[in-house]
Motif scaffolding. Structure first.
Motif, PDB file in Angstrom:
ATOM      1  N   THR A 199      39.336  75.828 -40.862  1.00 16.11           N
ATOM      2  CA  THR A 199      37.895  75.891 -40.648  1.00 16.11           C
ATOM      3  C   THR A 199      37.567  75.766 -39.169  1.00 16.11           C
ATOM      4  OG1 THR A 199      37.552  74.900 -42.829  1.00 16.11           O
ATOM      5  CG2 THR A 199      35.671  74.892 -41.329  1.00 16.11           C
ATOM      6  N   LYS A 222      37.989  79.025 -37.433  1.00 16.78           N
ATOM      7  CA  LYS A 222      36.901  79.965 -37.726  1.00 16.78           C
ATOM      8  C   LYS A 222      35.668  79.687 -36.877  1.00 16.78           C
ATOM      9  CE  LYS A 222      38.252  80.589 -42.577  1.00 16.78           C
ATOM     10  NZ  LYS A 222      37.855  80.314 -43.983  1.00 16.78           N
ATOM     11  N   HIS A 223      35.588  78.471 -36.340  1.00 17.08           N
ATOM     12  CA  HIS A 223      34.406  78.067 -35.586  1.00 17.08           C
ATOM     13  C   HIS A 223      34.783  77.622 -34.175  1.00 17.08           C
ATOM     14  CE1 HIS A 223      31.648  78.240 -39.033  1.00 17.08           C
ATOM     15  NE2 HIS A 223      32.676  77.829 -39.747  1.00 17.08           N
TER      16      HIS A 223
END
Length: 251
Positions: free
Chosen positions: A17, A20-21
């Protein structure tokens, strides 16, 4: 001299995650290992940038964001805020189209009361429990933690609902969820089980741990073990640990 402490990093699904950011964005989430706001960000599905803070060597820029030096913190359009319950409010104010709080004012008031009770009663009970060393203190800690959770469940959870306050995943789930993710540590080191609170609570815990937003923000169990080992040994020197030893709670 204490052994060297490596700064915590997201691992497993949480690391994916983070990747992804990782691109720059005007909404910046400062972590690690703080899930309430992170779960909310994932539930809302809004773009953000994730930045990890080294809790053992805080950079001057971060101390300007939060003088306490604590995560979580947010920067949005170069303006900063901190404290998880404040950030939940802010995110739903700033991005109302994806709000996860209830629209009804009375229900929102109840949700705020529940979140305050979790933060002011359940979380301090958790730390007193994990830092207790003597068998009698651990027994007291167990009983107090179970009582705190049971009171939240009986007072604030809607009977027969899918999530804490109804059929929609909301703030109460976000606020209590991270501690559920740490129950495996309590089971290993203190013998706690969620069914000690009750079967309905255990069912909610199982469902919560399977929630995509919770999975996406959870690191590998061994990483939580590394972070909390010093709490279970009562050698942690965080502000939370020091306040707990004094019988206080960090404000």
């Amino acid at each position: 001299m204490p052994d060297k402490i490596d700064p915590p990093h997201a691992t497993g699904a949480a690391e994916q995650t983070v990747q992804k950011h990782s691109s720059p964005h005007d909404l910046v989430f400062h972590a690690p290992f703080v899930q309430r706001v992170w779960i909310a960000l994932e539930e809302k599905g809004i773009p953000y940038e994730y930045k990890e803070v080294n809790p053992y060597k805080k950079e001057p820029h971060f101390l300007k964001i939060n003088p306490k030096g604590l995560v979580p913190a947010l920067e949005h359009d170069n303006k900063a805020l901190y404290e998880s319950l404040v950030l939940l409010e802010y995110l739903d104010d700033a991005f109302p189209d994806s709000a996860i709080r209830p629209r009804n004012p009375h229900e929102l008031g109840l949700v705020r009361l529940a979140c305050q009770q979790i933060s002011n009663v359940v979380v301090p009970a958790f730390y007193r429990y994990v830092q207790a060393q003597e068998a009698d203190k651990q027994k007291e800690g167990h009983e107090a933690f179970v009582k705190a959770l049971r009171e939240v469940h009986e007072q604030w959870f809607v009977v027969g609902s899918e999530w804490a306050r109804g059929d929609k995943f909301g703030w109460v789930d976000c606020v209590l969820g991270p501690w559920v993710a740490r129950f495996t540590l309590l089971e290993k080191h203190r013998g706690f089980k969620p069914e000690d609170v009750g079967p309905e609570f255990k069912a909610w815990c199982d469902k919560l741990l399977d929630r995509p937003s919770v999975k996406a923000t959870s690191s590998l169990p061994e990483n939580y073990e590394n972070v909390y080992r010093r709490y279970f040994e009562n050698t942690a020197e965080s502000e939370v640990a020091k306040a707990t030893r004094k019988g206080e709670w960090l404000k």
